[in-house]
Write a protein that holds these residues in place. Structure first.
Motif, PDB file in Angstrom:
ATOM      1  N   THR A 111      -8.702  -8.650   9.815  1.00  0.00           N
ATOM      2  CA  THR A 111      -9.082  -7.533  10.684  1.00  0.00           C
ATOM      3  C   THR A 111      -8.084  -6.410  10.445  1.00  0.00           C
ATOM      4  N   LEU A 112      -8.589  -5.229  10.092  1.00  0.00           N
ATOM      5  CA  LEU A 112      -7.746  -4.084   9.767  1.00  0.00           C
ATOM      6  C   LEU A 112      -7.655  -3.156  10.969  1.00  0.00           C
ATOM      7  N   TRP A 113      -6.412  -2.821  11.369  1.00  0.00           N
ATOM      8  CA  TRP A 113      -6.175  -1.995  12.547  1.00  0.00           C
ATOM      9  C   TRP A 113      -5.321  -0.786  12.195  1.00  0.00           C
ATOM     10  N   THR A 114      -5.720   0.383  12.705  1.00  0.00           N
ATOM     11  CA  THR A 114      -4.960   1.621  12.536  1.00  0.00           C
ATOM     12  C   THR A 114      -4.291   1.946  13.852  1.00  0.00           C
ATOM     13  N   TRP A 115      -2.975   1.794  13.900  1.00  0.00           N
ATOM     14  CA  TRP A 115      -2.214   1.882  15.144  1.00  0.00           C
ATOM     15  C   TRP A 115      -2.265   3.283  15.748  1.00  0.00           C
ATOM     16  N   SER A 116      -2.139   4.317  14.907  1.00  0.00           N
ATOM     17  CA  SER A 116      -2.137   5.700  15.379  1.00  0.00           C
ATOM     18  C   SER A 116      -3.449   6.367  14.970  1.00  0.00           C
ATOM     19  N   TYR A 117      -4.152   6.951  15.942  1.00  0.00           N
ATOM     20  CA  TYR A 117      -5.454   7.548  15.622  1.00  0.00           C
ATOM     21  C   TYR A 117      -5.326   8.682  14.611  1.00  0.00           C
ATOM     22  N   LYS A 118      -4.147   9.318  14.519  1.00  0.00           N
ATOM     23  CA  LYS A 118      -3.968  10.412  13.570  1.00  0.00           C
ATOM     24  C   LYS A 118      -4.081   9.934  12.118  1.00  0.00           C
ATOM     25  N   GLU A 119      -3.973   8.621  11.910  1.00  0.00           N
ATOM     26  CA  GLU A 119      -4.098   8.064  10.570  1.00  0.00           C
ATOM     27  C   GLU A 119      -5.505   7.566  10.264  1.00  0.00           C
ATOM     28  N   LEU A 120      -6.425   7.730  11.199  1.00  0.00           N
ATOM     29  CA  LEU A 120      -7.786   7.247  10.966  1.00  0.00           C
ATOM     30  C   LEU A 120      -8.491   7.996   9.842  1.00  0.00           C
ATOM     31  N   THR A 121      -8.014   9.181   9.499  1.00  0.00           N
ATOM     32  CA  THR A 121      -8.587   9.895   8.363  1.00  0.00           C
ATOM     33  C   THR A 121      -8.377   9.129   7.054  1.00  0.00           C
ATOM     34  N   LEU A 122      -7.471   8.148   7.081  1.00  0.00           N
ATOM     35  CA  LEU A 122      -7.183   7.342   5.886  1.00  0.00           C
ATOM     36  C   LEU A 122      -7.918   6.001   5.904  1.00  0.00           C
ATOM     37  N   VAL A 123      -8.768   5.765   6.911  1.00  0.00           N
ATOM     38  CA  VAL A 123      -9.332   4.440   7.080  1.00  0.00           C
ATOM     39  C   VAL A 123     -10.200   4.033   5.895  1.00  0.00           C
ATOM     40  N   ARG A 124     -10.961   4.958   5.333  1.00  0.00           N
ATOM     41  CA  ARG A 124     -11.801   4.619   4.184  1.00  0.00           C
ATOM     42  C   ARG A 124     -10.938   4.223   2.983  1.00  0.00           C
ATOM     43  N   GLU A 125      -9.960   5.041   2.688  1.00  0.00           N
ATOM     44  CA  GLU A 125      -9.079   4.768   1.551  1.00  0.00           C
ATOM     45  C   GLU A 125      -8.392   3.412   1.701  1.00  0.00           C
ATOM     46  N   ARG A 126      -7.898   3.136   2.895  1.00  0.00           N
ATOM     47  CA  ARG A 126      -7.194   1.874   3.129  1.00  0.00           C
ATOM     48  C   ARG A 126      -8.134   0.688   3.059  1.00  0.00           C
ATOM     49  N   TYR A 127      -9.302   0.832   3.647  1.00  0.00           N
ATOM     50  CA  TYR A 127     -10.247  -0.282   3.615  1.00  0.00           C
ATOM     51  C   TYR A 127     -10.694  -0.587   2.190  1.00  0.00           C
ATOM     52  N   GLU A 128     -10.983   0.450   1.433  1.00  0.00           N
ATOM     53  CA  GLU A 128     -11.429   0.233   0.059  1.00  0.00           C
ATOM     54  C   GLU A 128     -10.347  -0.417  -0.790  1.00  0.00           C
ATOM     55  N   SER A 129      -9.089  -0.137  -0.484  1.00  0.00           N
ATOM     56  CA  SER A 129      -7.996  -0.800  -1.186  1.00  0.00           C
ATOM     57  C   SER A 129      -7.985  -2.297  -0.890  1.00  0.00           C
ATOM     58  N   ILE A 130      -8.141  -2.645   0.379  1.00  0.00           N
ATOM     59  CA  ILE A 130      -8.203  -4.068   0.753  1.00  0.00           C
ATOM     60  C   ILE A 130      -9.423  -4.733   0.133  1.00  0.00           C
ATOM     61  N   GLU A 131     -10.540  -4.029   0.185  1.00  0.00           N
ATOM     62  CA  GLU A 131     -11.787  -4.558  -0.369  1.00  0.00           C
ATOM     63  C   GLU A 131     -11.635  -4.892  -1.849  1.00  0.00           C
ATOM     64  N   ALA A 132     -10.963  -4.027  -2.591  1.00  0.00           N
ATOM     65  CA  ALA A 132     -10.780  -4.238  -4.021  1.00  0.00           C
ATOM     66  C   ALA A 132      -9.796  -5.370  -4.312  1.00  0.00           C
ATOM     67  N   ARG A 133      -8.751  -5.464  -3.502  1.00  0.00           N
ATOM     68  CA  ARG A 133      -7.699  -6.451  -3.751  1.00  0.00           C
ATOM     69  C   ARG A 133      -8.064  -7.848  -3.274  1.00  0.00           C
TER      70      ARG A 133
END
Length: 213
Positions: free
Chosen positions: A114-136
């Protein structure tokens, strides 16, 4: 584990399809006999599907020999779960701030993230971060964690950021690239947060959207 309170708590979930039981609590706390309790529960409740580790990585990161210590605990947990009469999954909370710090070897023992973004200001990165996990980590199941309260600021997550994370998760589910959304509800539901009311309305909007099996 093995207390009357815990058994009563398990009974309260008896009508749910799939339940994961905690093997680590807040801050990574463990008693040590959680796996044995889960195996016992699984005999009584067929909907017990496995175990969940909250705040696991953060308990070790930054300490000497962190990866080896985590591997040792994971092997212990996995060994305990393997004593159940049917396969038990092992899931973990993974905070976006930890993505570059966790040894990938640990995921040999983990079935779900389960992927969690602690600070909402970083939610703009959620796609990039999720796709990194998805690939790895293509083998692992994945859920997107949705906060309604921004804990760093103590403020509700703004409506535009609620929409960003929820719509992204729905998009990934429709593409069969995500297994679901998980909403953090304890302590924040029913206290008047505008983000909760936004979420209620959004669920009403999308509740009939068909998701591929």
């Amino acid at each position: 584990p093995f207390s009357k309170d815990a058994l009563g708590y398990a009974e309260s979930f008896c009508r749910m399809d799939s339940v994961l039981w905690s093997v680590t609590g807040s801050g990574g706390f463990r008693i040590g006999n959680e796996e044995a309790f889960i195996c016992e529960l699984a005999e009584k409740y067929p909907n017990i599907k496995g175990a969940f580790m909250d705040d696991f990585f953060g308990l070790y990161l930054g300490k000497p020999n962190a990866a080896e210590d985590m591997l040792s605990v994971l092997k212990q947990i996995r060994s305990g779960l393997d004593k159940a009469s049917r396969p038990m999954e092992l899931w973990v909370t993974w905070y976006a701030s930890e993505l570059s710090s966790v040894d990938p070897r640990l995921f040999d023992y983990i079935d779900g993230i389960t992927l969690w973004t602690w600070s909402y200001k970083e939610l703009t990165l959620v796609r990039e971060r999720y796709e990194s996990i998805e690939a790895r980590f293509p083998r692992q199941k994945k859920l997107l964690g949705i906060y309604m309260l921004d804990y760093p600021s103590g403020e509700p997550v703004p409506d535009d950021m609620m929409r960003l994370q929820c719509e992204f998760g729905l998009e990934m589910m429709k593409q069969k690239r995500m297994d679901g959304l998980v909403f953090l509800t304890n302590c924040v539901m029913g206290v008047g947060l505008p983000s909760e009311y936004w979420l209620r309305n959004w669920i009403d909007e999308v509740k009939n959207v068909e998701i591929p099996d």
